[in-house]
Each structure stands twice: as structure tokens, then as C-alpha cells.
Write a protein that holds these residues in place. Structure first.
Motif, PDB file in Angstrom:
ATOM      1  N   ILE A 139      -1.106  11.422 -56.407  1.00  0.00           N
ATOM      2  CA  ILE A 139      -2.373  11.945 -55.879  1.00  0.00           C
ATOM      3  C   ILE A 139      -3.097  10.839 -55.124  1.00  0.00           C
ATOM      4  CG2 ILE A 139      -4.474  13.211 -56.443  1.00  0.00           C
ATOM      5  CD1 ILE A 139      -3.156  14.180 -58.982  1.00  0.00           C
ATOM      6  N   GLY A 140      -3.365  11.087 -53.860  1.00  0.00           N
ATOM      7  CA  GLY A 140      -3.913  10.052 -52.976  1.00  0.00           C
ATOM      8  C   GLY A 140      -5.425   9.911 -53.061  1.00  0.00           C
ATOM      9  N   SER A 141      -5.921   8.775 -52.540  1.00  0.00           N
ATOM     10  CA  SER A 141      -7.368   8.492 -52.557  1.00  0.00           C
ATOM     11  C   SER A 141      -8.149   9.585 -51.832  1.00  0.00           C
ATOM     12  CB  SER A 141      -7.677   7.195 -51.815  1.00  0.00           C
ATOM     13  OG  SER A 141      -6.791   6.194 -52.145  1.00  0.00           O
ATOM     14  N   GLY A 151       0.883  10.188 -36.444  1.00  0.00           N
ATOM     15  CA  GLY A 151      -0.528  10.326 -36.046  1.00  0.00           C
ATOM     16  C   GLY A 151      -1.572   9.550 -36.818  1.00  0.00           C
ATOM     17  N   GLY A 152      -1.206   8.647 -37.696  1.00  0.00           N
ATOM     18  CA  GLY A 152      -2.229   7.870 -38.415  1.00  0.00           C
ATOM     19  C   GLY A 152      -2.698   8.566 -39.673  1.00  0.00           C
ATOM     20  N   ALA A 153      -3.754   7.991 -40.293  1.00  0.00           N
ATOM     21  CA  ALA A 153      -4.165   8.466 -41.617  1.00  0.00           C
ATOM     22  C   ALA A 153      -5.584   9.007 -41.600  1.00  0.00           C
ATOM     23  CB  ALA A 153      -4.092   7.300 -42.600  1.00  0.00           C
ATOM     24  N   LEU A 197       0.389  15.100 -53.558  1.00  0.00           N
ATOM     25  CA  LEU A 197      -0.797  15.914 -53.260  1.00  0.00           C
ATOM     26  C   LEU A 197      -1.656  15.159 -52.259  1.00  0.00           C
ATOM     27  CD1 LEU A 197      -2.005  17.168 -56.778  1.00  0.00           C
ATOM     28  CD2 LEU A 197      -0.406  18.259 -55.223  1.00  0.00           C
ATOM     29  N   THR A 198      -2.044  15.843 -51.179  1.00  0.00           N
ATOM     30  CA  THR A 198      -2.857  15.173 -50.172  1.00  0.00           C
ATOM     31  C   THR A 198      -3.949  16.112 -49.656  1.00  0.00           C
ATOM     32  OG1 THR A 198      -2.767  13.848 -48.164  1.00  0.00           O
ATOM     33  CG2 THR A 198      -1.226  15.706 -48.287  1.00  0.00           C
ATOM     34  N   ASP A 199      -4.674  15.666 -48.608  1.00  0.00           N
ATOM     35  CA  ASP A 199      -5.824  16.455 -48.143  1.00  0.00           C
ATOM     36  C   ASP A 199      -5.453  17.466 -47.062  1.00  0.00           C
ATOM     37  OD1 ASP A 199      -5.252  14.549 -46.241  1.00  0.00           O
ATOM     38  OD2 ASP A 199      -7.345  14.036 -45.833  1.00  0.00           O
ATOM     39  N   GLN A 200      -4.192  17.492 -46.625  1.00  0.00           N
ATOM     40  CA  GLN A 200      -3.723  18.508 -45.679  1.00  0.00           C
ATOM     41  C   GLN A 200      -2.817  19.494 -46.420  1.00  0.00           C
ATOM     42  OE1 GLN A 200      -4.717  18.724 -42.497  1.00  0.00           O
ATOM     43  NE2 GLN A 200      -5.955  16.872 -42.706  1.00  0.00           N
ATOM     44  N   LEU A 201      -2.574  20.670 -45.822  1.00  0.00           N
ATOM     45  CA  LEU A 201      -1.765  21.680 -46.522  1.00  0.00           C
ATOM     46  C   LEU A 201      -0.316  21.237 -46.696  1.00  0.00           C
ATOM     47  CD1 LEU A 201      -3.107  24.938 -44.825  1.00  0.00           C
ATOM     48  CD2 LEU A 201      -3.687  23.999 -47.072  1.00  0.00           C
ATOM     49  N   GLY A 202       0.101  20.327 -45.832  1.00  0.00           N
ATOM     50  CA  GLY A 202       1.485  19.843 -45.886  1.00  0.00           C
ATOM     51  C   GLY A 202       1.690  18.911 -44.705  1.00  0.00           C
ATOM     52  N   LEU A 203       2.962  18.707 -44.328  1.00  0.00           N
ATOM     53  CA  LEU A 203       3.257  17.916 -43.139  1.00  0.00           C
ATOM     54  C   LEU A 203       3.262  18.858 -41.936  1.00  0.00           C
ATOM     55  CD1 LEU A 203       4.391  15.303 -41.714  1.00  0.00           C
ATOM     56  CD2 LEU A 203       6.657  16.228 -42.222  1.00  0.00           C
ATOM     57  N   PHE A 204       2.507  18.500 -40.914  1.00  0.00           N
ATOM     58  CA  PHE A 204       2.458  19.310 -39.694  1.00  0.00           C
ATOM     59  C   PHE A 204       3.310  18.651 -38.610  1.00  0.00           C
ATOM     60  CE2 PHE A 204      -0.841  22.597 -40.327  1.00  0.00           C
ATOM     61  CZ  PHE A 204      -1.233  22.260 -41.615  1.00  0.00           C
ATOM     62  N   ASP A 205       3.615  19.425 -37.551  1.00  0.00           N
ATOM     63  CA  ASP A 205       4.451  18.852 -36.493  1.00  0.00           C
ATOM     64  C   ASP A 205       3.680  17.824 -35.659  1.00  0.00           C
ATOM     65  OD1 ASP A 205       2.854  20.649 -35.226  1.00  0.00           O
ATOM     66  OD2 ASP A 205       4.463  21.790 -34.262  1.00  0.00           O
ATOM     67  N   LYS A 206       2.357  17.785 -35.815  1.00  0.00           N
ATOM     68  CA  LYS A 206       1.510  16.698 -35.285  1.00  0.00           C
ATOM     69  C   LYS A 206       0.246  16.659 -36.134  1.00  0.00           C
ATOM     70  CE  LYS A 206       0.811  19.944 -31.601  1.00  0.00           C
ATOM     71  NZ  LYS A 206       1.218  20.389 -30.338  1.00  0.00           N
ATOM     72  N   ASP A 207      -0.561  15.612 -35.985  1.00  0.00           N
ATOM     73  CA  ASP A 207      -1.727  15.455 -36.854  1.00  0.00           C
ATOM     74  C   ASP A 207      -2.696  16.631 -36.673  1.00  0.00           C
ATOM     75  OD1 ASP A 207      -3.916  14.701 -38.317  1.00  0.00           O
ATOM     76  OD2 ASP A 207      -4.055  12.677 -37.484  1.00  0.00           O
ATOM     77  N   ASN A 231       0.269   4.187 -51.754  1.00  0.00           N
ATOM     78  CA  ASN A 231       0.816   4.506 -53.072  1.00  0.00           C
ATOM     79  C   ASN A 231       1.946   5.522 -52.977  1.00  0.00           C
ATOM     80  OD1 ASN A 231      -0.339   2.842 -54.895  1.00  0.00           O
ATOM     81  ND2 ASN A 231      -1.759   4.332 -55.758  1.00  0.00           N
ATOM     82  N   ASP A 232       2.179   6.054 -51.773  1.00  0.00           N
ATOM     83  CA  ASP A 232       3.299   6.987 -51.591  1.00  0.00           C
ATOM     84  C   ASP A 232       4.614   6.295 -51.938  1.00  0.00           C
ATOM     85  OD1 ASP A 232       1.541   8.934 -50.567  1.00  0.00           O
ATOM     86  OD2 ASP A 232       1.619   7.987 -48.611  1.00  0.00           O
ATOM     87  N   THR A 233       4.766   5.056 -51.458  1.00  0.00           N
ATOM     88  CA  THR A 233       5.992   4.302 -51.741  1.00  0.00           C
ATOM     89  C   THR A 233       6.143   4.085 -53.239  1.00  0.00           C
ATOM     90  OG1 THR A 233       5.706   3.190 -49.651  1.00  0.00           O
ATOM     91  CG2 THR A 233       7.259   2.185 -51.164  1.00  0.00           C
TER      92      THR A 233
HETATM   93  N1  LIG Z   1       1.834  15.336 -38.927  1.00  0.00           N
HETATM   94  C1  LIG Z   1       0.810  15.263 -39.787  1.00  0.00           C
HETATM   95  N2  LIG Z   1       0.621  16.272 -40.690  1.00  0.00           N
HETATM   96  C2  LIG Z   1      -0.400  16.200 -41.594  1.00  0.00           C
HETATM   97  N3  LIG Z   1      -1.279  15.176 -41.646  1.00  0.00           N
HETATM   98  C3  LIG Z   1      -1.140  14.134 -40.768  1.00  0.00           C
HETATM   99  C4  LIG Z   1      -0.074  14.141 -39.811  1.00  0.00           C
HETATM  100  N4  LIG Z   1      -0.148  12.981 -39.109  1.00  0.00           N
HETATM  101  C5  LIG Z   1      -1.191  12.279 -39.616  1.00  0.00           C
HETATM  102  N5  LIG Z   1      -1.802  12.964 -40.620  1.00  0.00           N
HETATM  103  C6  LIG Z   1      -2.985  12.482 -41.359  1.00  0.00           C
HETATM  104  O1  LIG Z   1      -2.590  12.007 -42.659  1.00  0.00           O
HETATM  105  C7  LIG Z   1      -3.727  12.165 -43.530  1.00  0.00           C
HETATM  106  C8  LIG Z   1      -3.272  12.080 -44.994  1.00  0.00           C
HETATM  107  O2  LIG Z   1      -2.836  10.766 -45.321  1.00  0.00           O
HETATM  108  P1  LIG Z   1      -3.776   9.742 -46.135  1.00  0.00           P
HETATM  109  O3  LIG Z   1      -5.134   9.743 -45.495  1.00  0.00           O
HETATM  110  O4  LIG Z   1      -3.044   8.479 -46.257  1.00  0.00           O
HETATM  111  O5  LIG Z   1      -3.934  10.502 -47.505  1.00  0.00           O
HETATM  112  P2  LIG Z   1      -3.611  10.137 -49.036  1.00  0.00           P
HETATM  113  O6  LIG Z   1      -4.780   9.394 -49.523  1.00  0.00           O
HETATM  114  O7  LIG Z   1      -3.473  11.525 -49.634  1.00  0.00           O
HETATM  115  O8  LIG Z   1      -2.340   9.349 -49.112  1.00  0.00           O
HETATM  116  C9  LIG Z   1      -4.301  13.490 -43.111  1.00  0.00           C
HETATM  117  O9  LIG Z   1      -5.652  13.607 -43.422  1.00  0.00           O
HETATM  118  C10 LIG Z   1      -4.023  13.554 -41.609  1.00  0.00           C
HETATM  119  O10 LIG Z   1      -5.141  13.241 -40.827  1.00  0.00           O
END
Ligand SMILES: Nc1ncnc2c1ncn2[C@@H]1O[C@H](COP(=O)(O)OP(=O)(O)O)[C@@H](O)[C@H]1O
Ligand SMILES: N[C@@H](CCC(=O)OP(=O)(O)O)C(=O)O
Length: 374
Positions: free
Chosen positions: A17-19, A210-212, A174-184, A155-157
Motif C-alpha cells: 500500500i503506497g503513500s 508518465g511519472g508519479a 494498491l494505489t491511487d489509480q484504478l490500475g495501470l493505464f496505457d498513459k498517465d 516501496n514497490d520494489t
Molecule cells: N500509465 C499510468 N497509469 C496509471 N498511473 C500512472 C501512469 N503513469 C504514471 N502514473 C502515475 O502514477 C501515480 C501512482 O504512483 P505513486 O504516486 O508512486 O503511488 P504510490 O504511492 O501508490 O506508489 C498515479 O497517481 C499516476 O499519476
């Protein structure tokens, strides 16, 4: 057929579970959300699934406790915040699991702990013992002695390394998006969620580039990399929205939520390949015929009683070769004792280990999970 059935069959899981999720947008821990995950995890554990939680959030909770509104740049300040926040983090997990009469345990690890053979086996034995006792281990990076995680927010690693360590069937991130998307999806409203892929699929890299988010820092790149690491021991990974109602329970029921990233091969095949890649053996154990028969039939550990003689110098956790009395190699595995200790207990029954060594770390000379029959 959907691969989601794997989730229904899983017996051992790591939930990371992420920050971004745990910390209520930086205003301390989101206790209500944490309580809902605990309800679902407690139900899994009661149903016989072993669960290890990898929980971030110490830095964010520490900042909140110290009244800091801006994330400090100095590493020692981040480390101090993590040390303060870790107290709140484990207290909260403990209090929530208490409602279900479940004990929790705090485990602080570094990546080095998991690459050093001896510490790897020690961490593994402790985690296994806790799981056997029905305790839920709560793992975080030991931010006082290393700075990689708080620098890279990854902490994913750690979640993946723990999945390797305990040979989990799966890693749920578990993260703040519904899953992995094809772009951010934060930057691209038309982004589409990925349902199922092989973890090794190279297309995932561009999708995750796409960053975090604001609090978490690893983003999806570290999650994809974690899925590949987890796949090395045959574990699947699910990246899923932690705010989805009953996300963990629904995954467990085989529902298609989040993104499932699959390993190339099953757990046993992956484990064997991993062991086989440790080509350098440090010692040789000659086994009696009884032990050879038992090992060849498969699925059994090597006990000290079946070892006739030992050559070589090795440390606990190193790879040794097991041969029969004609010198033919039967198996290879990671040994639980240093060479001198192994010599002292060879040929003896396991219930005499304490008497001979003054302590016992394992009843087995080599555990079956750490052994490959050749
Ligand atoms: N392809 C993608 N699909 C979903 N999220 C993405 C994608 N590319 C970048 N992100 C970003 O990654 C973020 C989640 O990672 P992060 O902030 O490190 O969360 P956590 O604390 O759960 O590890 C999302 O809020 C989103 O903006
Ligand atoms: N160990 C630290 C940092 C870990 C971290 O930020 O990881 P994550 O948010 O899961 O990508 C903490 O608990 O705050």
C-alpha cells in the motif's frame, strides 16, 4: 479463460500500500481507509490465506506529526520524519487488526538484507514463523539505515522482493489509480486501463513512463518493474485502486478489477530457474541412500540425519551440492547452517541440534523450497 482464477487460488499474498493512498493527501494517515483494508485482509487471513503487508506512509505520517507541511529536501530530515511516522504507522495497523483479534509484527528491511544470503534466510525464517502463528507482518524499508526508498519513493520494489522472499503466489499493489493505464490518466483523460498482460511485455514501459503522483514518487514505472521482479519467483502482480470498494475481497473473488501482470512461468519452475542460476556451489554433502531416495521422490527437505559427510567451507544461505555415495549429484540447495555447524550435526537427528550447537535455526539442513533436484 481469464487468469483471474489465480487470485481465487492464491494461498500466500503480499499486499503493498503506497503513500499516495495511506496518507489522506498528506494530512496524516487515513485511518478509515486503513481500517477497511484491514477488514478485508483479516477476512482473507481467517480463510487461511497468508498475507504480508508492505506499508509505506512513514514519511508522510512523520511530517504530519512534526507539523511539517513541505516535504524536506535533506535526507536526514526525511529519515527523521520516517522514524517518527513509523511509530504512528505500526500503531494504526496494530489497533485496526486488534478489532479482529489478530496480532501484527513490525519488520523493517533493506534491499541489502535481501541480497545477502544469510540475512535473506533469516528474514525468510522470521516471516514464515510469523505467518505460521497467524500474525500479519507489516513491512517497511528501514529508512534509518538506507535512503534509497525515501529518495526514490519506491516501496514497490520492496513489495516484490518480499514476494520473492516468501514465495508468494501474488503481489497486490494498491494505489491511487484504478490500475495501470496505457498513459498517465492524470494528464490524459482518454487513457485506457490495461486489463491483463505478461509482466515482461515491453509495451508496458512506455505506458508507465508518465511519472508519479504528488506523495508517492515511484509512479507506475516502479510498479511495472516490481511486477517483473515478482514474476522471477512465479508470482503474479495486480495493480489496483485502493479506494475501489472492497478491492481486495473482490480480487479474491476473481473479479476483473485493476491490471493483472502475469509471470512467464509457474512458481515451481521459476524457483528452480532462480536456484539453478546460482551456479557456484560452496560445498558438497554426501547423503546416505535413505536421504537420496527421499529427495528423489521429491517434495521433501534434507534433514541432518541423512548427511554422511561434508566437504568445503560455506556459510548459512550459500549453495551446496548434494551427492550420493558414488559421487553422483542428486540436488542443489541453500544450506541452513555454516560448514562447521553442518559437520557437527551431520548424521544426527534434528531433535539433537540444540544439544549439539546450543541453538536451532532450522530442523532441516536444506529446506525443500530452497532445493532443486538435478
Ligand atoms: N500509465 C499510468 N497509469 C496509471 N498511473 C500512472 C501512469 N503513469 C504514471 N502514473 C502515475 O502514477 C501515480 C501512482 O504512483 P505513486 O504516486 O508512486 O503511488 P504510490 O504511492 O501508490 O506508489 C498515479 O497517481 C499516476 O499519476
Ligand atoms: N519508506 C518510506 C518511503 C516509501 C515510499 O514512498 O513508497 P511508495 O509511496 O509506496 O512509492 C515511507 O514509508 O514513507
Amino acid at each position: 479463460m481469464s487468469k483471474r482464477i489465480q487470485l481465487r487460488q492464491a494461498r500466500r499474498l503480499v499486499v503493498k500500500i503506497g503513500s499516495a493512498l495511506l496518507t489522506n493527501d498528506g494530512r496524516g494517515l487515513d485511518v478509515a481507509a486503513l481500517g477497511l483494508w484491514v477488514d478485508q485482509i483479516a477476512e482473507l487471513v481467517s480463510a487461511g490465506v497468508e498475507v504480508v503487508i508492505v506499508s509505506s506512509g512513514s514519511v508522510a505520517e512523520g511530517m504530519s506529526r512534526l507539523g511539517w507541511t513541505v516535504r524536506p529536501e535533506q535526507l536526514h530530515e526525511l529519515q527523521a520524519a520516517a522514524a517518527v511516522g513509523q511509530m504512528g504507522l505500526v500503531q494504526t495497523w496494530e489497533a485496526q487488526f486488534k478489532r479482529h483479534n489478530r496480532h501484527t509484527a513490525q519488520i523493517l528491511l533493506t534491499h541489502d538484507d535481501l541480497s545477502d544470503r544469510k540475512r535473506y534466510l533469516n528474514a525468510r525464517s522470521t516471516l514464515r514463523a510469523l505467518l505460521d502463528f497467524g500474525v500479519v507482518p507489516i513491512v517497511n524499508e528501514n529508512d534509518t539505515v538506507v535512503t534509497d526508498e525515501i529518495r526514490f519513493g519506491d516501496n514497490d520494489t520492496l513489495g516484490a522482493l518480499v514476494a520473492n522472499l516468501i514465495e508468494a503466489d501474488g503481489l497486490i499493489i494498491l494505489t491511487d489509480q484504478l490500475g495501470l493505464f496505457d498513459k498517465d490518466p492524470r494528464k490524459n483523460p482518454d487513457a485506457q486501463m490495461v486489463d491483463e498482460r505478461r509482466a515482461s511485455d515491453s509495451e508496458l514501459d512506455a505506458m508507465a513512463a508518465g511519472g508519479a503522483g504528488v506523495l508517492g514518487r515511484g509512479g507506475m514505472q516502479t510498479k511495472v518493474r516490481a511486477a517483473r521482479l515478482a514474476a522471477r519467483s512465479g508470482a503474479f502482480t495486480v495493480i489496483v485502486g485502493g479506494r475501489i470498494e472492497n478491492a481486495i475481497a473482490r480480487l479474491r473473488d476473481g473479479e476483473s478489477i485493476g491490471t493483472l501482470l502475469l509471470p512467464e512461468q509457474g512458481r515451481i519452475a521459476a524457483r528452480k530457474q532462480w536456484l539453478a542460476s546460482h551456479l557456484q556451489t560452496r560445498g558438497k554433502l554426501t547423503l546416505d541412500q535413505g536421504a537420496v531416495n527421499v529427495l528423489c521422490r521429491g517434495g521433501r527437505s534434507l534433514l541432518p540425519v541423512g548427511v554422511k559427510s561434508i566437504s568445503g567451507q560455506f556459510r548459512r544461505g550459500e549453495m551446496v551440492s548434494c551427492v550420493d555415495e558414488t559421487g553422483k549429484e542428486i540436488a542443489r540447495g541453500l544450506i541452513n547452517y555454516d560448514a562447521d555447524e553442518a559437520r557437527a550435526i551431520a548424521g544426527r537427528s534434528s531433535d539433537r541440534i540444540t544439544e549439539v550447537l546450543g541453538y536451532i535455526s532450522d530442523e532441516e539442513m536444506i529446506h525443500r523450497d530452497n532445493m532443486v533436484i538435478v
